[in-house]
Scaffold this motif. Sequence first.
Motif, PDB file in Angstrom:
ATOM      1  N   LYS A 189       0.851  -1.044   0.058  1.00  0.00           N
ATOM      2  CA  LYS A 189      -0.102   0.089  -0.032  1.00  0.00           C
ATOM      3  C   LYS A 189       0.962   1.417  -0.042  1.00  0.00           C
ATOM      4  O   LYS A 189       0.696   2.179  -0.648  1.00  0.00           O
ATOM      5  CB  LYS A 189      -1.047  -0.119   1.137  1.00  0.00           C
ATOM      6  CG  LYS A 189      -1.777   1.124   1.355  1.00  0.00           C
ATOM      7  CD  LYS A 189      -3.024   1.023   0.658  1.00  0.00           C
ATOM      8  CE  LYS A 189      -4.317   2.019   1.018  1.00  0.00           C
ATOM      9  NZ  LYS A 189      -4.177   3.062   0.368  1.00  0.00           N
ATOM     10  N   TYR A 190       1.732   1.135   0.818  1.00  0.00           N
ATOM     11  CA  TYR A 190       3.055   2.442   0.952  1.00  0.00           C
ATOM     12  C   TYR A 190       3.296   2.946  -0.532  1.00  0.00           C
ATOM     13  O   TYR A 190       3.167   3.885  -0.992  1.00  0.00           O
ATOM     14  CB  TYR A 190       3.889   2.193   1.888  1.00  0.00           C
ATOM     15  CG  TYR A 190       4.757   3.349   1.895  1.00  0.00           C
ATOM     16  CD1 TYR A 190       4.711   4.466   2.459  1.00  0.00           C
ATOM     17  CD2 TYR A 190       6.204   3.395   1.069  1.00  0.00           C
ATOM     18  CE1 TYR A 190       5.536   5.565   2.363  1.00  0.00           C
ATOM     19  CE2 TYR A 190       7.006   4.364   1.262  1.00  0.00           C
ATOM     20  CZ  TYR A 190       6.818   5.630   1.689  1.00  0.00           C
ATOM     21  OH  TYR A 190       7.587   6.418   1.742  1.00  0.00           O
ATOM     22  N   TRP A 191       3.829   1.905  -1.119  1.00  0.00           N
ATOM     23  CA  TRP A 191       4.626   2.000  -2.544  1.00  0.00           C
ATOM     24  C   TRP A 191       3.442   1.985  -3.529  1.00  0.00           C
ATOM     25  O   TRP A 191       3.815   3.040  -4.526  1.00  0.00           O
ATOM     26  CB  TRP A 191       5.572   0.907  -2.903  1.00  0.00           C
ATOM     27  CG  TRP A 191       6.878   1.073  -2.064  1.00  0.00           C
ATOM     28  CD1 TRP A 191       7.141   0.364  -0.777  1.00  0.00           C
ATOM     29  CD2 TRP A 191       7.996   1.742  -2.145  1.00  0.00           C
ATOM     30  NE1 TRP A 191       8.285   0.983  -0.173  1.00  0.00           N
ATOM     31  CE2 TRP A 191       8.857   1.847  -1.001  1.00  0.00           C
ATOM     32  CE3 TRP A 191       8.269   2.908  -3.226  1.00  0.00           C
ATOM     33  CZ2 TRP A 191       9.841   2.673  -0.989  1.00  0.00           C
ATOM     34  CZ3 TRP A 191       9.136   3.732  -3.016  1.00  0.00           C
ATOM     35  CH2 TRP A 191      10.212   3.528  -1.955  1.00  0.00           C
ATOM     36  N   MET A 192       2.466   1.535  -3.479  1.00  0.00           N
ATOM     37  CA  MET A 192       1.386   1.902  -4.578  1.00  0.00           C
ATOM     38  C   MET A 192       0.927   3.282  -4.613  1.00  0.00           C
ATOM     39  O   MET A 192       0.826   3.964  -5.374  1.00  0.00           O
ATOM     40  CB  MET A 192       0.109   0.811  -4.122  1.00  0.00           C
ATOM     41  CG  MET A 192      -0.922   1.277  -5.217  1.00  0.00           C
ATOM     42  SD  MET A 192      -2.271  -0.071  -5.034  1.00  0.00           S
ATOM     43  CE  MET A 192      -3.568   0.770  -3.862  1.00  0.00           C
ATOM     44  N   ASP A 193       0.666   3.686  -3.098  1.00  0.00           N
ATOM     45  CA  ASP A 193       0.327   5.423  -2.950  1.00  0.00           C
ATOM     46  C   ASP A 193       1.432   6.351  -3.301  1.00  0.00           C
ATOM     47  O   ASP A 193       1.092   7.409  -4.113  1.00  0.00           O
ATOM     48  CB  ASP A 193      -0.206   5.383  -1.506  1.00  0.00           C
ATOM     49  CG  ASP A 193      -1.453   4.739  -1.106  1.00  0.00           C
ATOM     50  OD1 ASP A 193      -2.129   4.236  -2.096  1.00  0.00           O
ATOM     51  OD2 ASP A 193      -2.008   4.631   0.157  1.00  0.00           O
ATOM     52  N   LYS A 194       2.580   5.907  -2.857  1.00  0.00           N
ATOM     53  CA  LYS A 194       3.662   7.000  -3.066  1.00  0.00           C
ATOM     54  C   LYS A 194       3.847   6.882  -4.567  1.00  0.00           C
ATOM     55  O   LYS A 194       3.942   8.193  -5.031  1.00  0.00           O
ATOM     56  CB  LYS A 194       4.918   6.351  -2.549  1.00  0.00           C
ATOM     57  CG  LYS A 194       6.295   7.120  -2.369  1.00  0.00           C
ATOM     58  CD  LYS A 194       7.341   6.758  -1.796  1.00  0.00           C
ATOM     59  CE  LYS A 194       8.726   7.426  -1.658  1.00  0.00           C
ATOM     60  NZ  LYS A 194       9.123   8.025  -3.018  1.00  0.00           N
ATOM     61  N   GLU A 195       3.677   5.799  -5.329  1.00  0.00           N
ATOM     62  CA  GLU A 195       4.351   5.733  -6.770  1.00  0.00           C
ATOM     63  C   GLU A 195       2.962   6.278  -7.522  1.00  0.00           C
ATOM     64  O   GLU A 195       3.177   6.347  -8.781  1.00  0.00           O
ATOM     65  CB  GLU A 195       4.784   4.653  -7.223  1.00  0.00           C
ATOM     66  CG  GLU A 195       6.514   4.480  -6.482  1.00  0.00           C
ATOM     67  CD  GLU A 195       7.391   5.320  -6.935  1.00  0.00           C
ATOM     68  OE1 GLU A 195       7.292   6.110  -8.179  1.00  0.00           O
ATOM     69  OE2 GLU A 195       8.283   5.536  -6.281  1.00  0.00           O
ATOM     70  N   LYS A 196       1.796   6.280  -6.873  1.00  0.00           N
ATOM     71  CA  LYS A 196       0.377   6.564  -7.757  1.00  0.00           C
ATOM     72  C   LYS A 196       0.598   5.557  -8.659  1.00  0.00           C
ATOM     73  O   LYS A 196       0.070   6.047  -9.861  1.00  0.00           O
ATOM     74  CB  LYS A 196       0.506   8.168  -8.126  1.00  0.00           C
ATOM     75  CG  LYS A 196       0.579   9.016  -7.267  1.00  0.00           C
ATOM     76  CD  LYS A 196       0.694  10.592  -7.857  1.00  0.00           C
ATOM     77  CE  LYS A 196       0.782  11.540  -6.691  1.00  0.00           C
ATOM     78  NZ  LYS A 196       1.800  11.478  -5.929  1.00  0.00           N
ATOM     79  N   LEU A 202      -4.414   0.032  -9.013  1.00  0.00           N
ATOM     80  CA  LEU A 202      -4.433  -1.068  -8.408  1.00  0.00           C
ATOM     81  C   LEU A 202      -4.203  -2.426  -9.758  1.00  0.00           C
ATOM     82  O   LEU A 202      -3.466  -3.341  -9.401  1.00  0.00           O
ATOM     83  CB  LEU A 202      -5.613  -1.304  -7.564  1.00  0.00           C
ATOM     84  CG  LEU A 202      -5.959  -2.776  -7.008  1.00  0.00           C
ATOM     85  CD1 LEU A 202      -4.452  -2.801  -5.892  1.00  0.00           C
ATOM     86  CD2 LEU A 202      -6.966  -2.946  -6.114  1.00  0.00           C
ATOM     87  N   THR A 218      -0.657  -3.059 -10.533  1.00  0.00           N
ATOM     88  CA  THR A 218       0.144  -4.031  -9.657  1.00  0.00           C
ATOM     89  C   THR A 218       0.048  -5.431 -10.219  1.00  0.00           C
ATOM     90  O   THR A 218      -0.725  -5.715 -10.684  1.00  0.00           O
ATOM     91  CB  THR A 218      -0.420  -3.744  -8.172  1.00  0.00           C
ATOM     92  OG1 THR A 218      -1.612  -4.468  -8.001  1.00  0.00           O
ATOM     93  CG2 THR A 218      -0.586  -2.470  -7.653  1.00  0.00           C
ATOM     94  N   LEU A 261      -5.818  -3.309   1.560  1.00  0.00           N
ATOM     95  CA  LEU A 261      -6.553  -3.009   0.401  1.00  0.00           C
ATOM     96  C   LEU A 261      -8.073  -2.742   0.407  1.00  0.00           C
ATOM     97  O   LEU A 261      -8.659  -2.052  -0.134  1.00  0.00           O
ATOM     98  CB  LEU A 261      -6.316  -3.644  -0.748  1.00  0.00           C
ATOM     99  CG  LEU A 261      -4.674  -3.568  -1.210  1.00  0.00           C
ATOM    100  CD1 LEU A 261      -4.445  -4.501  -2.476  1.00  0.00           C
ATOM    101  CD2 LEU A 261      -4.200  -1.993  -1.639  1.00  0.00           C
TER     102      LEU A 261
END
Length: 193
Positions: free
Chosen positions: A74-81, A84, A87, A122
């Motif tokens: 979740k951290y890297w998904m949000d940080k890198e925009k 879903l 991924t 998620l």
Amino acid sequence: MTKFLIVGLGNPGNEYAHTRHNAGFDVVDALVAKLGGNFRIDRLAEVAELKWKGKIFICIKPTTYMNLSGKAFKYWMDKEKVLLDNTLTIVDDLALPIDKIRIRAGGSDAGHNGLRDIQFILGTDKYPKIRFGIGNNFPKGMQADFVLSKWFPEELPTIKNKIMKSVEIIETIATMGIARAMNDFNKQSFGVE
């Protein structure tokens, strides 16, 4: 440039290196090596950023231990925009024979602690996965020992082949989509005699 988050599941530490449970780490390592990248230690994960055919792959190996994989995801998904749908989680699967790989656009955690945590964080199981068959050749009650064990020598040629095929699958998904990858790879056997 389309951005993908490639998440290899496993446990950090030398004692877990190249065990069945760390198949996800091994696939991400192979992708990063093939495309000439390097990992750096960053927040909650080892991270490598790759550029390939107009795509960006953010590759992570969570350092949170398997049961807390969702936090790094979740951290890297949000940080890198990253969306879903862009991924891709690579995970070991006891229910699949050693010569099989299953690509799924979504689906349950099937009792896998890493997937369970990702799904919990998620709030959905609708995210793409590559399930890497590790077989289930263990006596009753010995599942934990089995998943944390190294491959048998006779399995290694098949495993090395499957790791390279998994890299090809990631590239196929990034260029042609998950439906095409499922069509091309889900029925294949990757056994090596």
